[in-house]
Design a protein around this motif. Sequence first.
Motif, PDB file in Angstrom:
ATOM      1  N   PRO A  44      29.498  48.328  86.788  1.00  9.98           N
ATOM      2  CA  PRO A  44      30.715  48.196  85.961  1.00  9.98           C
ATOM      3  C   PRO A  44      30.730  49.139  84.767  1.00  9.98           C
ATOM      4  CG  PRO A  44      29.292  46.275  85.686  1.00  9.98           C
ATOM      5  CD  PRO A  44      28.739  47.064  86.832  1.00  9.98           C
ATOM      6  N   ALA A  45      29.554  49.482  84.226  1.00 10.25           N
ATOM      7  CA  ALA A  45      29.509  50.408  83.090  1.00 10.25           C
ATOM      8  C   ALA A  45      30.027  51.788  83.489  1.00 10.25           C
ATOM      9  CB  ALA A  45      28.083  50.518  82.554  1.00 10.25           C
ATOM     10  N   ILE A  76      37.553  44.470  76.163  1.00 11.36           N
ATOM     11  CA  ILE A  76      37.846  43.032  76.164  1.00 11.36           C
ATOM     12  C   ILE A  76      38.561  42.627  77.447  1.00 11.36           C
ATOM     13  CG2 ILE A  76      39.110  41.177  75.002  1.00 11.36           C
ATOM     14  CD1 ILE A  76      38.768  42.738  72.390  1.00 11.36           C
ATOM     15  N   GLY A  77      39.525  43.449  77.856  1.00 10.99           N
ATOM     16  CA  GLY A  77      40.285  43.119  79.051  1.00 10.99           C
ATOM     17  C   GLY A  77      39.574  43.432  80.341  1.00 10.99           C
ATOM     18  N   ILE A  78      38.910  44.581  80.402  1.00 17.35           N
ATOM     19  CA  ILE A  78      38.357  45.025  81.682  1.00 17.35           C
ATOM     20  C   ILE A  78      37.084  44.258  82.051  1.00 17.35           C
ATOM     21  CG2 ILE A  78      36.768  46.904  81.066  1.00 17.35           C
ATOM     22  CD1 ILE A  78      38.390  48.593  83.169  1.00 17.35           C
ATOM     23  N   ILE A  79      36.317  43.801  81.052  1.00 15.65           N
ATOM     24  CA  ILE A  79      35.146  42.982  81.349  1.00 15.65           C
ATOM     25  C   ILE A  79      35.583  41.656  81.973  1.00 15.65           C
ATOM     26  CG2 ILE A  79      33.276  41.650  80.289  1.00 15.65           C
ATOM     27  CD1 ILE A  79      32.929  43.983  78.325  1.00 15.65           C
ATOM     28  N   ALA A  80      36.632  41.063  81.394  1.00  6.90           N
ATOM     29  CA  ALA A  80      37.173  39.833  81.983  1.00  6.90           C
ATOM     30  C   ALA A  80      37.706  40.104  83.383  1.00  6.90           C
ATOM     31  CB  ALA A  80      38.277  39.273  81.096  1.00  6.90           C
ATOM     32  N   TRP A  81      38.367  41.252  83.567  1.00  8.79           N
ATOM     33  CA  TRP A  81      38.924  41.575  84.882  1.00  8.79           C
ATOM     34  C   TRP A  81      37.826  41.737  85.934  1.00  8.79           C
ATOM     35  CZ3 TRP A  81      42.838  41.458  88.043  1.00  8.79           C
ATOM     36  CH2 TRP A  81      42.749  42.192  89.232  1.00  8.79           C
ATOM     37  N   PHE A  82      36.739  42.427  85.595  1.00  6.64           N
ATOM     38  CA  PHE A  82      35.644  42.605  86.551  1.00  6.64           C
ATOM     39  C   PHE A  82      35.110  41.254  87.017  1.00  6.64           C
ATOM     40  CE2 PHE A  82      34.474  47.026  84.766  1.00  6.64           C
ATOM     41  CZ  PHE A  82      35.298  47.638  85.697  1.00  6.64           C
ATOM     42  N   PHE A  83      34.948  40.342  86.070  1.00  7.74           N
ATOM     43  CA  PHE A  83      34.432  39.014  86.425  1.00  7.74           C
ATOM     44  C   PHE A  83      35.443  38.256  87.287  1.00  7.74           C
ATOM     45  CE2 PHE A  83      33.865  34.462  85.475  1.00  7.74           C
ATOM     46  CZ  PHE A  83      32.543  34.310  85.873  1.00  7.74           C
ATOM     47  N   ILE A  84      36.710  38.307  86.906  1.00 11.91           N
ATOM     48  CA  ILE A  84      37.751  37.611  87.657  1.00 11.91           C
ATOM     49  C   ILE A  84      37.894  38.193  89.062  1.00 11.91           C
ATOM     50  CG2 ILE A  84      40.254  37.215  87.783  1.00 11.91           C
ATOM     51  CD1 ILE A  84      40.226  37.047  84.693  1.00 11.91           C
ATOM     52  N   ASN A  85      37.926  39.506  89.153  1.00 15.85           N
ATOM     53  CA  ASN A  85      38.109  40.172  90.446  1.00 15.85           C
ATOM     54  C   ASN A  85      36.967  39.859  91.406  1.00 15.85           C
ATOM     55  OD1 ASN A  85      39.457  42.364  92.154  1.00 15.85           O
ATOM     56  ND2 ASN A  85      37.413  43.202  91.914  1.00 15.85           N
ATOM     57  N   SER A  86      35.723  40.000  90.925  1.00 15.68           N
ATOM     58  CA  SER A  86      34.577  39.741  91.800  1.00 15.68           C
ATOM     59  C   SER A  86      34.479  38.267  92.181  1.00 15.68           C
ATOM     60  CB  SER A  86      33.277  40.194  91.116  1.00 15.68           C
ATOM     61  OG  SER A  86      33.084  39.510  89.892  1.00 15.68           O
ATOM     62  N   SER A  87      34.878  37.381  91.268  1.00 14.07           N
ATOM     63  CA  SER A  87      34.824  35.943  91.563  1.00 14.07           C
ATOM     64  C   SER A  87      35.893  35.535  92.556  1.00 14.07           C
ATOM     65  CB  SER A  87      34.966  35.137  90.267  1.00 14.07           C
ATOM     66  OG  SER A  87      33.885  35.372  89.394  1.00 14.07           O
ATOM     67  N   ILE A  88      37.080  36.131  92.462  1.00  8.44           N
ATOM     68  CA  ILE A  88      38.146  35.806  93.408  1.00  8.44           C
ATOM     69  C   ILE A  88      37.795  36.303  94.799  1.00  8.44           C
ATOM     70  CG2 ILE A  88      40.539  36.320  94.060  1.00  8.44           C
ATOM     71  CD1 ILE A  88      41.292  36.236  91.137  1.00  8.44           C
ATOM     72  N   MET A 127      27.693  42.578  80.153  1.00  9.84           N
ATOM     73  CA  MET A 127      28.849  43.327  79.685  1.00  9.84           C
ATOM     74  C   MET A 127      29.377  42.764  78.370  1.00  9.84           C
ATOM     75  SD  MET A 127      28.854  45.635  81.859  1.00  9.84           S
ATOM     76  CE  MET A 127      30.243  46.518  81.188  1.00  9.84           C
ATOM     77  N   MET A 128      29.263  41.463  78.167  1.00  4.28           N
ATOM     78  CA  MET A 128      29.693  40.871  76.904  1.00  4.28           C
ATOM     79  C   MET A 128      28.794  41.321  75.751  1.00  4.28           C
ATOM     80  SD  MET A 128      32.472  39.209  77.194  1.00  4.28           S
ATOM     81  CE  MET A 128      32.475  38.330  75.626  1.00  4.28           C
ATOM     82  N   ILE A 129      27.508  41.513  76.034  1.00  7.23           N
ATOM     83  CA  ILE A 129      26.604  42.052  75.008  1.00  7.23           C
ATOM     84  C   ILE A 129      27.036  43.465  74.635  1.00  7.23           C
ATOM     85  CG2 ILE A 129      24.239  42.812  74.572  1.00  7.23           C
ATOM     86  CD1 ILE A 129      23.293  40.467  76.308  1.00  7.23           C
ATOM     87  N   LEU A 130      27.428  44.249  75.641  1.00  7.76           N
ATOM     88  CA  LEU A 130      27.947  45.595  75.381  1.00  7.76           C
ATOM     89  C   LEU A 130      29.206  45.531  74.520  1.00  7.76           C
ATOM     90  CD1 LEU A 130      28.080  48.676  75.891  1.00  7.76           C
ATOM     91  CD2 LEU A 130      29.349  48.163  77.994  1.00  7.76           C
ATOM     92  N   LEU A 131      30.090  44.579  74.817  1.00  5.07           N
ATOM     93  CA  LEU A 131      31.318  44.420  74.042  1.00  5.07           C
ATOM     94  C   LEU A 131      31.015  44.063  72.590  1.00  5.07           C
ATOM     95  CD1 LEU A 131      34.385  44.083  73.663  1.00  5.07           C
ATOM     96  CD2 LEU A 131      34.151  41.744  74.545  1.00  5.07           C
ATOM     97  N   MET A 132      30.110  43.118  72.383  1.00  2.05           N
ATOM     98  CA  MET A 132      29.759  42.715  71.017  1.00  2.05           C
ATOM     99  C   MET A 132      29.200  43.898  70.229  1.00  2.05           C
ATOM    100  SD  MET A 132      30.518  39.516  70.646  1.00  2.05           S
ATOM    101  CE  MET A 132      31.893  39.662  71.788  1.00  2.05           C
TER     102      MET A 132
END
Length: 272
Positions: A44-45, A76-88, A127-132
Amino acid sequence: MNDVKTIILEQINNFGIIRRISKYEEKATYQSHYLGLIWQFLNPAIQIGIYYLVFGLGVNQGRKADGVPYIVWMLIGIIAWFFINSSILGGSNSIYRQVGMVSKMKFPVSILPLVNITSNFVSYRAMMILLMGTMFGFGISPTIYWLQYIYYFICMIAFLFAFGVLNSTITVLVRDYHIMLQSILRLLFYISGPIWNFKTMFRGTSHRWFIRLLELNPIYYIIDGFRDSFLSKGWFWEKGTQTIFFWLVVMFLLIVGSHIHMKFRARFVDFI
């Protein structure tokens, strides 16, 4: 509602099994690779870097979004999207892919979508650690609004679980559904807000209807909510209509998905 109650109780009663299987899947996915689990962060990076070059520096020309650097807004948006997309996608295929194992072991197949969601947490946490780190690097400090991240995180898990139960069942019944879902998610990537700031693009009142339409998208609600939290833009109860609509969608998906799942799960092996 009895089907919903049964499905939820199965998740609670088998929480230990969910954690053990998810850890096994994390290791099994990358065990033959030299870098192992590092790929869950590296892959994802690399994609984030490409999107930033194309949309941040290319299309957006380095301009700020919502008063912050575009890279922060996008992350903020794309990290959430990666998680949502892979989970769906993973949740949709979870029962079909693991039904052979389930037929030999005694645990309910309804836990498999949640197993997939749980196994994606390793990449999401990294990825959230990267965001922070990126936000702190640009001088964005925590505020009281950050507390509502917990609410939107619960929204995300509730939506993914409800949608996962429905998708995983339909995929067993109609195999083409998984392929169709992949195409739909490619479209949703561009209209759910991970890379486009629609509020800026359609600022005129004549296009306000388009924003209203986008706000009906549950994924857009989650991503926009994360930005509201980390960028201190507002509280979730200020979006009364959107919030009510989101939870109505989640309840609808959970009720329909639970009913179909309970109706057909005794015959999953026969369908496959």
